[in-house]
Design a protein around this motif. Sequence first.
Motif, PDB file in Angstrom:
ATOM      1  N   THR A  25      -6.819  -8.021 -21.909  1.00  0.00           N
ATOM      2  CA  THR A  25      -5.618  -8.668 -22.108  1.00  0.00           C
ATOM      3  C   THR A  25      -5.710  -8.649 -23.488  1.00  0.00           C
ATOM      4  N   ALA A  26      -4.135  -8.886 -23.857  1.00  0.00           N
ATOM      5  CA  ALA A  26      -3.663  -9.077 -25.319  1.00  0.00           C
ATOM      6  C   ALA A  26      -3.877 -10.374 -25.854  1.00  0.00           C
ATOM      7  N   GLY A  27      -4.425 -10.845 -26.959  1.00  0.00           N
ATOM      8  CA  GLY A  27      -4.676 -12.060 -27.380  1.00  0.00           C
ATOM      9  C   GLY A  27      -5.615 -12.298 -28.623  1.00  0.00           C
ATOM     10  N   GLU A  28      -5.459 -13.505 -28.803  1.00  0.00           N
ATOM     11  CA  GLU A  28      -6.416 -13.808 -30.238  1.00  0.00           C
ATOM     12  C   GLU A  28      -7.895 -14.310 -29.504  1.00  0.00           C
ATOM     13  N   VAL A  29      -8.804 -13.459 -30.220  1.00  0.00           N
ATOM     14  CA  VAL A  29     -10.087 -13.775 -29.652  1.00  0.00           C
ATOM     15  C   VAL A  29     -10.673 -15.495 -30.141  1.00  0.00           C
ATOM     16  N   THR A  30     -10.736 -16.295 -29.473  1.00  0.00           N
ATOM     17  CA  THR A  30     -11.065 -17.729 -29.949  1.00  0.00           C
ATOM     18  C   THR A  30     -12.569 -18.153 -29.653  1.00  0.00           C
ATOM     19  N   SER A  31     -13.377 -17.275 -28.841  1.00  0.00           N
ATOM     20  CA  SER A  31     -14.623 -17.573 -28.952  1.00  0.00           C
ATOM     21  C   SER A  31     -15.426 -16.227 -28.666  1.00  0.00           C
ATOM     22  N   VAL A  32     -16.480 -15.936 -29.095  1.00  0.00           N
ATOM     23  CA  VAL A  32     -17.356 -14.607 -29.158  1.00  0.00           C
ATOM     24  C   VAL A  32     -18.437 -15.040 -28.063  1.00  0.00           C
ATOM     25  N   PHE A  33     -19.081 -14.130 -27.611  1.00  0.00           N
ATOM     26  CA  PHE A  33     -20.411 -13.783 -26.946  1.00  0.00           C
ATOM     27  C   PHE A  33     -21.493 -14.402 -27.862  1.00  0.00           C
ATOM     28  N   GLY A  34     -22.468 -15.051 -27.509  1.00  0.00           N
ATOM     29  CA  GLY A  34     -23.440 -16.083 -28.181  1.00  0.00           C
ATOM     30  C   GLY A  34     -23.567 -17.518 -28.134  1.00  0.00           C
ATOM     31  N   HIS A  35     -24.793 -17.976 -28.535  1.00  0.00           N
ATOM     32  CA  HIS A  35     -24.894 -19.219 -28.383  1.00  0.00           C
ATOM     33  C   HIS A  35     -24.134 -20.172 -29.095  1.00  0.00           C
ATOM     34  N   ARG A  36     -23.621 -21.190 -28.330  1.00  0.00           N
ATOM     35  CA  ARG A  36     -22.544 -22.279 -28.833  1.00  0.00           C
ATOM     36  C   ARG A  36     -22.737 -23.604 -27.938  1.00  0.00           C
ATOM     37  N   TRP A  37     -22.836 -24.682 -28.818  1.00  0.00           N
ATOM     38  CA  TRP A  37     -23.039 -25.962 -28.266  1.00  0.00           C
ATOM     39  C   TRP A  37     -24.404 -26.090 -27.448  1.00  0.00           C
ATOM     40  N   GLY A  38     -25.429 -25.359 -28.082  1.00  0.00           N
ATOM     41  CA  GLY A  38     -26.803 -25.486 -27.287  1.00  0.00           C
ATOM     42  C   GLY A  38     -26.963 -24.482 -26.088  1.00  0.00           C
ATOM     43  N   ARG A  39     -25.975 -23.663 -25.864  1.00  0.00           N
ATOM     44  CA  ARG A  39     -26.384 -22.747 -24.685  1.00  0.00           C
ATOM     45  C   ARG A  39     -25.628 -21.448 -24.946  1.00  0.00           C
ATOM     46  N   LEU A  40     -25.731 -20.582 -24.271  1.00  0.00           N
ATOM     47  CA  LEU A  40     -25.153 -19.345 -24.379  1.00  0.00           C
ATOM     48  C   LEU A  40     -23.847 -19.162 -23.763  1.00  0.00           C
ATOM     49  N   HIS A  41     -22.798 -18.696 -24.518  1.00  0.00           N
ATOM     50  CA  HIS A  41     -21.392 -18.646 -24.268  1.00  0.00           C
ATOM     51  C   HIS A  41     -21.506 -17.224 -23.673  1.00  0.00           C
ATOM     52  N   SER A  42     -21.625 -16.857 -22.343  1.00  0.00           N
ATOM     53  CA  SER A  42     -21.675 -15.524 -22.011  1.00  0.00           C
ATOM     54  C   SER A  42     -20.796 -14.599 -21.996  1.00  0.00           C
ATOM     55  N   GLY A  43     -19.532 -14.859 -22.482  1.00  0.00           N
ATOM     56  CA  GLY A  43     -18.443 -13.910 -22.676  1.00  0.00           C
ATOM     57  C   GLY A  43     -17.577 -14.069 -23.870  1.00  0.00           C
ATOM     58  N   ILE A  44     -16.360 -13.618 -23.741  1.00  0.00           N
ATOM     59  CA  ILE A  44     -15.251 -13.658 -24.875  1.00  0.00           C
ATOM     60  C   ILE A  44     -14.056 -14.313 -24.271  1.00  0.00           C
ATOM     61  N   ASP A  45     -13.529 -15.198 -25.047  1.00  0.00           N
ATOM     62  CA  ASP A  45     -12.142 -15.925 -24.745  1.00  0.00           C
ATOM     63  C   ASP A  45     -11.215 -15.136 -25.648  1.00  0.00           C
ATOM     64  N   PHE A  46     -10.134 -15.068 -24.684  1.00  0.00           N
ATOM     65  CA  PHE A  46      -8.953 -14.484 -25.354  1.00  0.00           C
ATOM     66  C   PHE A  46      -7.821 -15.614 -25.034  1.00  0.00           C
ATOM     67  N   ALA A  47      -6.929 -16.038 -26.300  1.00  0.00           N
ATOM     68  CA  ALA A  47      -6.121 -16.899 -26.022  1.00  0.00           C
ATOM     69  C   ALA A  47      -4.635 -16.196 -26.091  1.00  0.00           C
TER      70      ALA A  47
END
Length: 191
Positions: free
Chosen positions: A77-99
């Motif tokens: 999709t088109a959009g702003e990346v708001t969160s990347v792959f990696g650890h956050r809040w003590g656990r793995l964020h296993s993807g990318i968020d596009f807003a």
Amino acid sequence: GVLHIADMGDTLWRIGNSYGVDVAVIMKENAKESADLSIGEKIFIPGGKKKQQSDRQLARAETTASRGAKQRFVYPTAGEVTSVFGHRWGRLHSGIDFANDIGTPIRAARSGRVVHAGWYSGYGYTVVIEHDQGYTTLYGHLNEYLVQMGQYIKEGQTIAYMGNSGNSTGNNIHFELWKNGIPVNPYNVLP
């Protein structure tokens, strides 16, 4: 039916696909409220029969991506990346968020077959597509999806629209990439 013991990398989508049984049926039969699995968990697959190898090879041969040595995916999709792959809040964020705005088109990152289309726990409305070479993509927090289980999808085809369903903090898509059941950083295969 068949008794399946969950192993590392197993997902209900992959299990359902390998036995030819819908994920919702498996969840209902096992009284599961979420699709989470534990290694060693016993899952009853009602009416399940292991698909023949030739069926799986045929399904993969029908996707255009399997005909070449292509390793890359396209942005969903088109959009702003708001969160990347990696650890956050003590656990793995296993993807990318596009807003972006609700209703922004979501495209298949690569050709493949839909193995889930519907509500999936904290992901809200979700589409999951199996690709060749052991890859699977997940598109979560959708407003609406346009595909159904078993449907073959071409790379770049609109499969859904961005939303804010599930455990979401705003209009976005959560995009995950799995290789042989293990989450990998999507940036490794995006252009």
